[in-house]
Design a protein around this motif. Structure first.
Motif, short mmCIF file in Angstrom:
data_model
loop_
_atom_site.label_atom_id
_atom_site.label_comp_id
_atom_site.label_asym_id
_atom_site.label_seq_id
_atom_site.Cartn_x
_atom_site.Cartn_y
_atom_site.Cartn_z
N VAL A 162 0.66 -1.14 0.22
CA VAL A 162 -0.35 0.06 -0.40
C VAL A 162 1.13 1.34 -0.12
O VAL A 162 1.20 1.50 1.05
N GLU A 172 -0.35 6.32 -4.37
CA GLU A 172 -0.53 5.95 -5.41
C GLU A 172 -1.57 5.04 -4.48
O GLU A 172 -2.58 4.09 -5.30
N GLY A 173 -1.83 4.22 -3.29
CA GLY A 173 -3.03 3.14 -2.57
C GLY A 173 -1.58 1.73 -3.16
O GLY A 173 -0.89 1.85 -3.04
#
Length: 377
Positions: free
Chosen positions: A131, A135-136
């Motif tokens: 994660v 950017e996730g």
């Protein structure tokens, strides 16, 4: 007085880990959120090399794959594994290149976690999602390095005082390759006992290609049964297993492991794995033959537990070990013998009935502990 002396290194490790992993997502790079979006060649490679770890042979040579204490220091997101490939070999080379790049930042973290272990250039590859704060989720792969650890499955450090009394200043012969990693790693308890010279006697190496092909057959069968898209690539799996063997052979070469016996040995250390009855085989049994016909291995296959198949129980079976011991007793009749096992072993008087190499029952017992026994012919 420092109220919490241990928390700062841990915080540093986590921050360093996160920042290192972030290095391997470069802004503007392609984001790939599922393995099925990768080129077919890369998907086939990933599926095939995740099997080909040869963890049993690693154990048989005193090596281990390191597990991370937090996160995954060596991480490659899927966006770095895409491209156009002529064949799976090109995809495999890109995979190795990307892991090598990530390892430049990740291996120092492993070295900090395991300061006495020697990290080797081979990896157990798994899927992993990271994660990124901006950017996730970034799906990809993680690589766990193989290492010659300072510790070992035979717990020599627990017997260091007794071992030192036996081998300090002495010429030592290790009768099987199961302590190869500890001979290579000078931080190990073996070297802590201060022998003058150590030689590893290795009669297992000549059969390692047999092991590679046996595992390739099993993985191919497994994927044929369970994979709808049939993307397993045998050559990629074999290639990765042979890469592991090349790294292991570099360790063997560094310590001059040999299949020839030295002229002199003051002490013989005989490490062997305790084998449950359902996995015992006769001398010279082929690996595939054992896996197909011996009760314990056959049951693993019937249950779909291919990943638990073990070649070392076949290569270092009790009958073969008994022949090795007989050869050593004949040649080094005046030497001390130290039998060490990976777990609690049966009493030596049970060896005569096949619970362990039979010749041990014929030797004079000077000290007998659960996994540490001193004998003389």
């Amino acid at each position: 007085m420092n109220p919490r002396p241990r928390i700062y290194p841990r915080i540093y490790n986590v921050v360093h880990l996160v920042s290192s992993m972030a290095l391997f997502f470069r802004r503007g790079e392609q984001k790939i959120y599922h393995v099925n979006s990768l080129p077919e060649e890369m998907r086939a490679v990933l599926r095939s090399v995740m099997d080909g770890t040869l963890s049993d042979l690693a154990t048989g040579y005193g090596l281990s794959y390191l597990s991370p204490k937090v996160g995954e220091p060596i991480f490659v997101h899927f966006g770095r594994l895409t491209g156009k490939f002529k064949d799976p070999e090109k995809a495999y080379q890109l995979l190795l290149d990307r892991i090598s790049e990530a390892a430049q930042h990740g291996e120092p973290i492993y070295s900090q976690w395991f300061p006495k272990d020697l990290i080797l250039k081979h990896y157990w590859i798994t899927y992993y999602s990271y994660v990124d704060p901006e950017e996730g989720i970034l799906p990809g792969i993680a690589a766990h390095p193989m290492a010659a650890t300072a510790g070992d499955r035979f717990r020599l450090s627990e017997r260091l005082q007794e071992l030192s009394q036996l081998i300090k200043g002495k010429s030592v012969l290790i009768a099987t390759p199961a302590l190869t990693g500890q001979v290579y790693n000078r931080n190990s308890a073996l070297w802590g006992a201060e022998p003058s010279k150590v030689t590893v006697y290795d009669k297992m190496w000549s059969r390692t290609e047999e092991v590679v092909q046996a595992f390739a057959d099993e993985y191919e069968e497994f994927h044929r049964k369970v994979d709808n898209d049939k993307l397993f690539d045998r050559e990629s799996s074999v290639r990765h297993m042979r890469t592991m063997l090349r790294v292991t052979d570099q360790v063997r070469s560094a310590i001059n492991a040999t299949d020839s016996l030295p002229e002199r040995a003051d002490v013989i250390i005989f490490p062997y794995f305790v084998i449950a009855p359902q996995f015992r085989v006769e001398a010279e049994t082929k690996v595939k033959e054992a896996w197909n016909n011996v009760e314990g291995f056959r049951k693993l296959k019937e249950d779909g537990r291919f990943y638990e198949l073990n070649s070392v129980y076949v290569l270092l079976n009790y009958q073969t070990l008994n022949s090795t011991l007989a050869e050593l007793v004949s040649r080094y009749g005046g030497s001390k013998f130290v039998a060490v096992t990976d777990r609690k072993a049966p009493p030596l008087d049970k060896c005569a009935s096949g619970e362990c190499p039979k010749i041990l029952a014929e030797m004079k017992v000077e000290l007998e502990r659960d996994s540490f026994k001193v004998l003389s012919p």
